[in-house]
Design an enzyme around this catalytic site. Structure first.
Site, PDB file in Angstrom:
ATOM      1  N   TYR A 152       0.840  -1.204   0.000  1.00  0.00           N
ATOM      2  CA  TYR A 152       0.000   0.000   0.000  1.00  0.00           C
ATOM      3  C   TYR A 152       0.873   1.251   0.000  1.00  0.00           C
ATOM      4  O   TYR A 152       0.630   2.185  -0.776  1.00  0.00           O
ATOM      5  CB  TYR A 152      -0.922  -0.009   1.214  1.00  0.00           C
ATOM      6  CG  TYR A 152      -1.786   1.222   1.323  1.00  0.00           C
ATOM      7  CD1 TYR A 152      -2.926   1.364   0.546  1.00  0.00           C
ATOM      8  CD2 TYR A 152      -1.465   2.260   2.204  1.00  0.00           C
ATOM      9  CE1 TYR A 152      -3.723   2.494   0.638  1.00  0.00           C
ATOM     10  CE2 TYR A 152      -2.246   3.392   2.307  1.00  0.00           C
ATOM     11  CZ  TYR A 152      -3.376   3.507   1.519  1.00  0.00           C
ATOM     12  OH  TYR A 152      -4.160   4.633   1.606  1.00  0.00           O
ATOM     13  N   LYS A 156       1.101   4.262  -2.925  1.00  0.00           N
ATOM     14  CA  LYS A 156       0.823   5.671  -2.658  1.00  0.00           C
ATOM     15  C   LYS A 156       2.034   6.549  -2.942  1.00  0.00           C
ATOM     16  O   LYS A 156       1.890   7.739  -3.252  1.00  0.00           O
ATOM     17  CB  LYS A 156       0.320   5.842  -1.224  1.00  0.00           C
ATOM     18  CG  LYS A 156      -1.043   5.213  -0.995  1.00  0.00           C
ATOM     19  CD  LYS A 156      -2.062   5.737  -1.998  1.00  0.00           C
ATOM     20  CE  LYS A 156      -3.407   5.066  -1.945  1.00  0.00           C
ATOM     21  NZ  LYS A 156      -4.355   5.603  -2.945  1.00  0.00           N
TER      22      LYS A 156
END
Length: 257
Positions: A152, A156
């Site tokens: 994750y 990002k």
């Protein structure tokens, strides 16, 4: 008034952004993962300029989303909002990619390349992107043991790097990244400290505001204020290498300036 396309706009931050823009009198094109999710949002869809359907895990469906948006017409702004957080496993998309990479990185890249270029692009990132350095060594998690939080964070970081790369490559548009904070959504959970309205405010402001402070490019934002992102994301070398790798993985080339 502007027309704005928002990915992942049937729930959470995407839905809140759509409602905010509609309440301001703007036109919004919604995105739902499936026909069932679109049907469940019939009331919101009735206010929208259109709703496109497709699963961002699939490259074929992502290309279909781009086609549907282009059929509606040129957008003034696009908010790349859709994303997944802690996937239990790497998974495998129809093309064999890690699910987190496909939804959070490959899909917004493909949509950026395939949708007629708007005046403004906004990519949702996270403060957690600062833990995502070093991703190019194994972008698709083919060699490493799966780490959902790291995957994750990397995705990002990619969002910031893509936003900054486009600010360099396409100087005629504005391209920015936003950290909405830890927001009380289904993804963020009920204990998150940031309410939905605060969480959606920066990206909608960047998408439509005529204030001089909003009409900038290549910036990283958190709650209407500019912040400094991770150093790796700001480096042209990393940005260009990432764009090249995404082009290789998707078979979709980013158009020139």
């Amino acid at each position: 008034m502007a027309i704005v396309f928002i990915t992942g706009s049937t729930d959470g931050l995407g839905r809140a952004a759509a409602q905010s823009l509609l309440d301001q009198g703007h036109r919004v094109v919604l995105h739902a993962r499936s026909a069932d999710r679109a049907a469940a949002n019939a009331e919101l869809a009735s206010r929208a300029a259109g709703i496109v359907i497709g699963d961002l895990r699939s490259a074929v469906e992502t290309k279909g989303i781009a086609d549907q948006v282009n059929a509606i017409g040129r957008m003034d702004a696009i908010i790349h909002n859709a994303g997944v957080y802690t996937e239990r496993s790497r998974g495998s998309t129809p093309e064999g990619h890690a699910g987190t990479l496909a939804i959070n990185t490959l899909a917004p890249y493909m949509l950026t390349a395939l949708i007629e270029r708007p005046a403004r692009l906004v990519y949702l990132s996270s403060g957690l992107h600062r833990g995502g350095e070093g991703s190019l060594r194994d972008l698709d998690w083919n060699k490493r043991s799966w780490d959902a939080a790291k995957a994750y964070a990397e995705s990002k970081l990619h969002a910031v790097a893509v936003a900054f790369a486009l600010a360099r490559r396409w100087p005629q548009i504005s391209s920015n990244a936003v950290d909405p904070g830890w927001v009380r959504t289904r993804m963020g959970g009920p204990g998150a400290p940031v309410d939905l309205d605060t969480g959606q405010r920066t990206q909608t402001w960047l998408a439509v505001s005529e204030e001089p402070s909003a009409m900038v490019s290549g910036r990283y934002w958190h709650h209407l204020r500019q912040e400094q992102p991770a150093a790796e994301a700001t480096g042209p070398k990393f940005q260009d290498e990432l764009i090249n790798r995404l082009g290789e993985l998707t078979g979709v080339k980013l158009p020139a300036a």
